[in-house]
Design a protein around this motif. Sequence first.
Motif, PDB file in Angstrom:
ATOM      1  N   THR A 230      11.551  -4.062   0.554  1.00 15.35           N
ATOM      2  CA  THR A 230      10.120  -4.310   0.765  1.00 15.35           C
ATOM      3  C   THR A 230       9.689  -5.737   0.463  1.00 15.35           C
ATOM      4  O   THR A 230       8.612  -6.161   0.879  1.00 15.35           O
ATOM      5  CB  THR A 230       9.305  -3.361  -0.127  1.00 15.35           C
ATOM      6  OG1 THR A 230       9.636  -3.615  -1.509  1.00 15.35           O
ATOM      7  CG2 THR A 230       9.617  -1.903   0.195  1.00 15.35           C
ATOM      8  N   ASP A 260       2.217   6.692  -5.246  1.00 16.79           N
ATOM      9  CA  ASP A 260       3.346   7.562  -4.906  1.00 16.79           C
ATOM     10  C   ASP A 260       3.184   8.077  -3.481  1.00 16.79           C
ATOM     11  O   ASP A 260       2.141   8.640  -3.120  1.00 16.79           O
ATOM     12  CB  ASP A 260       3.367   8.733  -5.897  1.00 16.79           C
ATOM     13  CG  ASP A 260       4.608   9.607  -5.714  1.00 16.79           C
ATOM     14  OD1 ASP A 260       5.436   9.286  -4.837  1.00 16.79           O
ATOM     15  OD2 ASP A 260       4.731  10.612  -6.433  1.00 16.79           O
ATOM     16  N   PHE A 261       4.211   7.865  -2.648  1.00 12.76           N
ATOM     17  CA  PHE A 261       4.187   8.374  -1.271  1.00 12.76           C
ATOM     18  C   PHE A 261       4.447   9.884  -1.303  1.00 12.76           C
ATOM     19  O   PHE A 261       5.519  10.333  -1.721  1.00 12.76           O
ATOM     20  CB  PHE A 261       5.237   7.660  -0.424  1.00 12.76           C
ATOM     21  CG  PHE A 261       4.802   6.291   0.040  1.00 12.76           C
ATOM     22  CD1 PHE A 261       4.498   6.073   1.370  1.00 12.76           C
ATOM     23  CD2 PHE A 261       4.676   5.240  -0.855  1.00 12.76           C
ATOM     24  CE1 PHE A 261       4.086   4.820   1.810  1.00 12.76           C
ATOM     25  CE2 PHE A 261       4.260   3.994  -0.431  1.00 12.76           C
ATOM     26  CZ  PHE A 261       3.967   3.772   0.903  1.00 12.76           C
ATOM     27  N   PHE A 264       7.651  12.432   0.401  1.00 15.17           N
ATOM     28  CA  PHE A 264       8.447  11.420   1.096  1.00 15.17           C
ATOM     29  C   PHE A 264       9.846  11.934   1.438  1.00 15.17           C
ATOM     30  O   PHE A 264      10.425  11.555   2.466  1.00 15.17           O
ATOM     31  CB  PHE A 264       8.538  10.156   0.224  1.00 15.17           C
ATOM     32  CG  PHE A 264       9.156   8.985   0.942  1.00 15.17           C
ATOM     33  CD1 PHE A 264       8.467   8.333   1.952  1.00 15.17           C
ATOM     34  CD2 PHE A 264      10.433   8.552   0.618  1.00 15.17           C
ATOM     35  CE1 PHE A 264       9.036   7.252   2.629  1.00 15.17           C
ATOM     36  CE2 PHE A 264      11.004   7.480   1.284  1.00 15.17           C
ATOM     37  CZ  PHE A 264      10.296   6.822   2.295  1.00 15.17           C
ATOM     38  N   ASN A 268      11.519  11.865   5.164  1.00 13.90           N
ATOM     39  CA  ASN A 268      12.851  11.328   5.502  1.00 13.90           C
ATOM     40  C   ASN A 268      13.686  12.358   6.258  1.00 13.90           C
ATOM     41  O   ASN A 268      14.401  12.026   7.208  1.00 13.90           O
ATOM     42  CB  ASN A 268      13.582  10.905   4.226  1.00 13.90           C
ATOM     43  CG  ASN A 268      13.323   9.449   3.884  1.00 13.90           C
ATOM     44  OD1 ASN A 268      12.897   8.671   4.714  1.00 13.90           O
ATOM     45  ND2 ASN A 268      13.586   9.080   2.643  1.00 13.90           N
ATOM     46  N   ASP A 277      12.256   4.088   5.581  1.00 12.02           N
ATOM     47  CA  ASP A 277      12.281   2.689   5.113  1.00 12.02           C
ATOM     48  C   ASP A 277      11.164   1.886   5.762  1.00 12.02           C
ATOM     49  O   ASP A 277      10.511   1.060   5.118  1.00 12.02           O
ATOM     50  CB  ASP A 277      13.631   2.042   5.439  1.00 12.02           C
ATOM     51  CG  ASP A 277      14.769   2.577   4.585  1.00 12.02           C
ATOM     52  OD1 ASP A 277      14.471   3.248   3.569  1.00 12.02           O
ATOM     53  OD2 ASP A 277      15.944   2.337   4.922  1.00 12.02           O
ATOM     54  N   LEU A 280       7.909   2.581   4.040  1.00 12.90           N
ATOM     55  CA  LEU A 280       7.817   1.891   2.746  1.00 12.90           C
ATOM     56  C   LEU A 280       7.493   0.411   2.931  1.00 12.90           C
ATOM     57  O   LEU A 280       6.716  -0.174   2.158  1.00 12.90           O
ATOM     58  CB  LEU A 280       9.118   2.051   1.963  1.00 12.90           C
ATOM     59  CG  LEU A 280       9.432   3.459   1.442  1.00 12.90           C
ATOM     60  CD1 LEU A 280      10.804   3.482   0.783  1.00 12.90           C
ATOM     61  CD2 LEU A 280       8.367   3.927   0.447  1.00 12.90           C
ATOM     62  N   GLN A 281       8.091  -0.211   3.937  1.00 13.10           N
ATOM     63  CA  GLN A 281       7.823  -1.621   4.200  1.00 13.10           C
ATOM     64  C   GLN A 281       6.369  -1.838   4.613  1.00 13.10           C
ATOM     65  O   GLN A 281       5.710  -2.769   4.130  1.00 13.10           O
ATOM     66  CB  GLN A 281       8.765  -2.134   5.294  1.00 13.10           C
ATOM     67  CG  GLN A 281      10.218  -2.221   4.852  1.00 13.10           C
ATOM     68  CD  GLN A 281      11.164  -2.493   6.012  1.00 13.10           C
ATOM     69  OE1 GLN A 281      10.839  -2.223   7.171  1.00 13.10           O
ATOM     70  NE2 GLN A 281      12.341  -3.028   5.711  1.00 13.10           N
ATOM     71  N   ALA A 284       4.204  -1.327   1.507  1.00  9.63           N
ATOM     72  CA  ALA A 284       4.266  -2.462   0.576  1.00  9.63           C
ATOM     73  C   ALA A 284       3.369  -3.600   1.040  1.00  9.63           C
ATOM     74  O   ALA A 284       2.631  -4.202   0.243  1.00  9.63           O
ATOM     75  CB  ALA A 284       5.711  -2.941   0.437  1.00  9.63           C
ATOM     76  N   ARG A 299       7.842  -2.452  -6.758  1.00  9.28           N
ATOM     77  CA  ARG A 299       8.418  -1.163  -6.361  1.00  9.28           C
ATOM     78  C   ARG A 299       9.140  -0.644  -7.594  1.00  9.28           C
ATOM     79  O   ARG A 299      10.222  -1.098  -7.950  1.00  9.28           O
ATOM     80  CB  ARG A 299       9.386  -1.322  -5.190  1.00  9.28           C
ATOM     81  CG  ARG A 299       9.893   0.036  -4.663  1.00  9.28           C
ATOM     82  CD  ARG A 299      10.899  -0.127  -3.559  1.00  9.28           C
ATOM     83  NE  ARG A 299      11.394   1.170  -3.069  1.00  9.28           N
ATOM     84  CZ  ARG A 299      12.446   1.311  -2.273  1.00  9.28           C
ATOM     85  NH1 ARG A 299      13.119   0.238  -1.855  1.00  9.28           N
ATOM     86  NH2 ARG A 299      12.819   2.520  -1.897  1.00  9.28           N
ATOM     87  N   LYS A 303      10.118   5.855  -4.120  1.00 11.31           N
ATOM     88  CA  LYS A 303       8.935   6.008  -3.276  1.00 11.31           C
ATOM     89  C   LYS A 303       7.653   5.670  -4.042  1.00 11.31           C
ATOM     90  O   LYS A 303       6.547   5.993  -3.598  1.00 11.31           O
ATOM     91  CB  LYS A 303       8.839   7.449  -2.759  1.00 11.31           C
ATOM     92  CG  LYS A 303       8.652   8.516  -3.849  1.00 11.31           C
ATOM     93  CD  LYS A 303       8.790   9.908  -3.255  1.00 11.31           C
ATOM     94  CE  LYS A 303       8.555  10.995  -4.321  1.00 11.31           C
ATOM     95  NZ  LYS A 303       7.129  11.217  -4.553  1.00 11.31           N
ATOM     96  N   PHE A 305       5.261   2.775  -6.002  1.00 13.18           N
ATOM     97  CA  PHE A 305       4.896   1.376  -6.209  1.00 13.18           C
ATOM     98  C   PHE A 305       3.949   1.292  -7.398  1.00 13.18           C
ATOM     99  O   PHE A 305       3.273   2.271  -7.732  1.00 13.18           O
ATOM    100  CB  PHE A 305       4.222   0.802  -4.962  1.00 13.18           C
ATOM    101  CG  PHE A 305       5.160   0.637  -3.796  1.00 13.18           C
ATOM    102  CD1 PHE A 305       5.744  -0.593  -3.521  1.00 13.18           C
ATOM    103  CD2 PHE A 305       5.467   1.720  -2.979  1.00 13.18           C
ATOM    104  CE1 PHE A 305       6.607  -0.742  -2.451  1.00 13.18           C
ATOM    105  CE2 PHE A 305       6.333   1.582  -1.908  1.00 13.18           C
ATOM    106  CZ  PHE A 305       6.909   0.342  -1.644  1.00 13.18           C
TER     107      PHE A 305
END
Length: 371
Positions: A230, A260-261, A264, A268, A277, A280-281, A284, A299, A303, A305
């Motif tokens: 990220t 918190d995602f 997650f 996936n 991924d 997440l990018q 971020a 991070r 999952k 941040f």
Amino acid sequence: LIAINWVQPVHIFISRHIPQLGEHVMALVVVLFTLLLTILFYCMKHLADMVFVREEQQNRRLQEFTLAASKSLDTQEIMETLSRVITNEIRTGQVYILLEDGKYYRAKFASTPLAAAGFRLRADSPILLSLKHGEPHVILKEFRAGPLAAAMWSEEQKLFSKLDLDCIVPIKDQDEIVGLVFLCGRGKDVGYSFAELSFLSVACSIASIALKNAVLYEQMFREARIDPLTGVNNYRSFVEKVKQEFDRAGQEPLALVYIDFDDFKLYNQLYGSAQGDRALQIGAKAIEESVGSQGTVFRSGGKIFAVLLPGMDGRRAELLSRQIQNTIRTRLAQDAGATNRNLTVSCGICVSPYAASTAKELMDNADMAVY
């Protein structure tokens, strides 16, 4: 030779104008010439002492700089030390130090704090070509009279005039120019002596090794604290920064937000780790966009941040958290590959010193607040 050519004329002159001395004239002449030779001897000795003392002083300063540079892995500290060594030995109005940055050399240091040091010089500049071809330095007055001056861009000419640039010395590691030293404001009619230019070359050679090591160390240091996926700070950096900011804050508010995602792992499984991924990018970047200069983004887990917000109270942290949630939702919806793939985030907030008395409590309470 002086005695042979001048003793007799002086003897005649004194005998003619002071006849009272009689047979003592020769004694007076001897005393006068002895005094003259003594004065001449001490003048020559003083001149020689000045030359050797200056050389000894230069060597001592170079030794001190070598020792200081070898102990430091901080580019700013090394540049500051190099600038100080130069200004102590050579009269100049301003020293700028530029470091290589891709296709440019960017000004990273100015000897006067108020001087603007944000300019840059292209790596394919005619002056750089001259230095790469073996020139130990460039004196601007001489360079402007040479054939390469016509190839200079107008923006360079304006920059050099604005800086009142006199001399450029490369910071060279073998054949690679890792930086440049600009000496400015010395004066139009004041040149550089051979001793000064030699001193500059040696000082820059010493600096090249130290700067290359420092840049490599700082690059490794950053990479060890940056999340490669990220681009934000990683968990190691997070733990260090929380401790530092908590100690610095004292009784002032320090907010920590965990993001918190949600679900997650399921995301996936449904859409693949590559899409995870990507999410997440995007998340971020959305968090960094929302936080801006108010705090630092990390991070802290797979999952999860974290955002550290010095000086921010609970109410403002809650408003920022809602803004982050909305921004992430919007950015994910705008992503072409995420159509109809809903992904939300949950936030947990803790603010010290009201809800945490230690840095660990601050992290633990923020973590619990997510759930």
